[in-house]
Each structure stands twice: as C-alpha cells, then as structure tokens.
Design a protein around this motif. Structure first.
Motif, PDB file in Angstrom:
ATOM      1  N   VAL A  11     -39.504   6.676 -21.064  1.00 60.00           N
ATOM      2  CA  VAL A  11     -40.808   7.028 -21.618  1.00 60.00           C
ATOM      3  C   VAL A  11     -41.406   8.175 -20.809  1.00 60.00           C
ATOM      4  N   ARG A  12     -42.486   8.709 -21.316  1.00 58.25           N
ATOM      5  CA  ARG A  12     -43.190   9.781 -20.621  1.00 58.25           C
ATOM      6  C   ARG A  12     -44.402   9.223 -19.883  1.00 58.25           C
ATOM      7  N   ALA A  13     -44.813   9.918 -18.865  1.00 55.58           N
ATOM      8  CA  ALA A  13     -46.018   9.537 -18.134  1.00 55.58           C
ATOM      9  C   ALA A  13     -47.183   9.409 -19.107  1.00 55.58           C
ATOM     10  N   GLY A  14     -47.929   8.326 -18.951  1.00 54.31           N
ATOM     11  CA  GLY A  14     -49.060   8.066 -19.828  1.00 54.31           C
ATOM     12  C   GLY A  14     -48.760   7.116 -20.972  1.00 54.31           C
ATOM     13  N   ASP A  15     -47.477   6.912 -21.243  1.00 50.84           N
ATOM     14  CA  ASP A  15     -47.085   5.993 -22.311  1.00 50.84           C
ATOM     15  C   ASP A  15     -47.294   4.538 -21.882  1.00 50.84           C
ATOM     16  N   SER A  16     -47.104   3.642 -22.844  1.00 46.16           N
ATOM     17  CA  SER A  16     -47.179   2.201 -22.598  1.00 46.16           C
ATOM     18  C   SER A  16     -45.878   1.543 -23.030  1.00 46.16           C
ATOM     19  N   LEU A  17     -45.602   0.422 -22.423  1.00 47.98           N
ATOM     20  CA  LEU A  17     -44.447  -0.394 -22.785  1.00 47.98           C
ATOM     21  C   LEU A  17     -44.853  -1.853 -22.749  1.00 47.98           C
ATOM     22  N   ARG A  18     -44.168  -2.654 -23.551  1.00 45.94           N
ATOM     23  CA  ARG A  18     -44.300  -4.093 -23.404  1.00 45.94           C
ATOM     24  C   ARG A  18     -42.907  -4.674 -23.179  1.00 45.94           C
ATOM     25  N   LEU A  19     -42.721  -5.235 -22.016  1.00 48.33           N
ATOM     26  CA  LEU A  19     -41.468  -5.907 -21.694  1.00 48.33           C
ATOM     27  C   LEU A  19     -41.559  -7.366 -22.141  1.00 48.33           C
ATOM     28  N   SER A  20     -40.433  -7.882 -22.587  1.00 45.27           N
ATOM     29  CA  SER A  20     -40.352  -9.278 -23.008  1.00 45.27           C
ATOM     30  C   SER A  20     -39.271  -9.989 -22.213  1.00 45.27           C
ATOM     31  N   CYS A  21     -39.440 -11.274 -22.062  1.00 45.81           N
ATOM     32  CA  CYS A  21     -38.442 -12.083 -21.362  1.00 45.81           C
ATOM     33  C   CYS A  21     -38.357 -13.434 -22.046  1.00 45.81           C
ATOM     34  N   ALA A  22     -37.213 -13.702 -22.628  1.00 44.76           N
ATOM     35  CA  ALA A  22     -36.970 -14.975 -23.296  1.00 44.76           C
ATOM     36  C   ALA A  22     -36.384 -15.962 -22.291  1.00 44.76           C
ATOM     37  N   VAL A  23     -36.932 -17.151 -22.298  1.00 37.39           N
ATOM     38  CA  VAL A  23     -36.524 -18.194 -21.356  1.00 37.39           C
ATOM     39  C   VAL A  23     -35.854 -19.317 -22.124  1.00 37.39           C
ATOM     40  N   PRO A  24     -34.553 -19.492 -21.973  1.00 37.72           N
ATOM     41  CA  PRO A  24     -33.869 -20.548 -22.720  1.00 37.72           C
ATOM     42  C   PRO A  24     -34.162 -21.918 -22.135  1.00 37.72           C
ATOM     43  N   GLY A  25     -33.919 -22.944 -22.946  1.00 41.54           N
ATOM     44  CA  GLY A  25     -34.063 -24.305 -22.455  1.00 41.54           C
ATOM     45  C   GLY A  25     -35.408 -24.911 -22.811  1.00 41.54           C
ATOM     46  N   ASP A  26     -35.604 -26.106 -22.294  1.00 42.00           N
ATOM     47  CA  ASP A  26     -36.813 -26.868 -22.605  1.00 42.00           C
ATOM     48  C   ASP A  26     -37.876 -26.672 -21.526  1.00 42.00           C
ATOM     49  N   PHE A  27     -39.046 -27.186 -21.809  1.00 43.89           N
ATOM     50  CA  PHE A  27     -40.127 -27.273 -20.838  1.00 43.89           C
ATOM     51  C   PHE A  27     -40.682 -25.920 -20.422  1.00 43.89           C
TER      52      PHE A  27
END
Length: 124
Positions: A11-27
């Motif tokens: 990305v370029r300076a000034g841009d935005s990002l949204r990172l995601s993280c999927a967590v497998p399993g229960d609880f």
C-alpha cells in the motif's frame, strides 16, 4: 490449529488496511487475542490486544491509528490500521491464548497459538 491471517499487501503511505485473523476451534469467546509485528532485522513487537472480556490495549505509538476488534460469531479478530506509513512495514502476526490475563496481553511469550503472518509493505 494455527491461526490464519489475511489482509496484508503493498500500500501507499496514508492508506488503510484491515487485517483479519481466523481462529479455528472452540471457545473463541474465551481467548485473549493479540497482534504483533516484526520488521526486517528487528525484534517482534506488540501492537494491540483484546481480552476475552473485551478490554483493549495498544502500543502507545500506534494507538491513534490502530484499532483492534473481535467478532465472536465469526471467530475472527481484526486489526484496522489507518494512515499507514513506511515504518509500519512488517510481517503482522496474530496470537491467541485461552483466558490470558490482561496484565500479560502485551507479552508475546504468553501466547501459545500463532499464525504464519501477513506481510504489510508501505511505500512512501
């Protein structure tokens, strides 16, 4: 199983990002979740965490631009990063630990489940 990050990119300076993280399993709702980053030649550093009861904590220098959130229904934790700058270039990792106390949530060694990371590169 391991966590799975996504959302990184170039990305370029000034841009935005949204990172995601999927967590497998229960609880999932009982996990404290953290985001860390590691720039080339540097140690891994804490950036943000959210506890299983919704409390949040940020690295001081990023708290105006980073926002961590969780969706327990989707077993996913997010890191919104606004106004990116080249110093944010790093591999971003998410981490999880069942019922990790808030006093430890910025300590990488306290987490026992990690993803493989997603690269964020910011050009000036």
């Amino acid at each position: 199983g391991p966590l799975v990050e996504s959302g990184g990119g170039l990305v370029r300076a000034g841009d935005s990002l949204r990172l995601s993280c999927a967590v497998p399993g229960d609880f999932f709702s009982s996990y404290t979740l953290g985001w860390f980053r590691q720039a080339p030649g540097k140690e891994r550093q804490f950036v943000a965490a959210i506890t299983y009861f919704g409390g949040t904590f940020y690295k001081e220098s990023v708290k105006e631009r980073f926002f961590i959130s969780r969706d327990d229904a989707k077993s996913t934790v997010y890191l919104q990063i606004d106004n990116l700058n080249p110093e944010d270039t790093a591999v971003y990792y998410c981490a999880a630990r069942y019922r990790l106390s808030a006093q430890f949530m910025n300590q990488a060694e306290k987490y026992d489940n990690w993803g493989q990371g997603t690269q964020v590169t910011v050009s000036s």
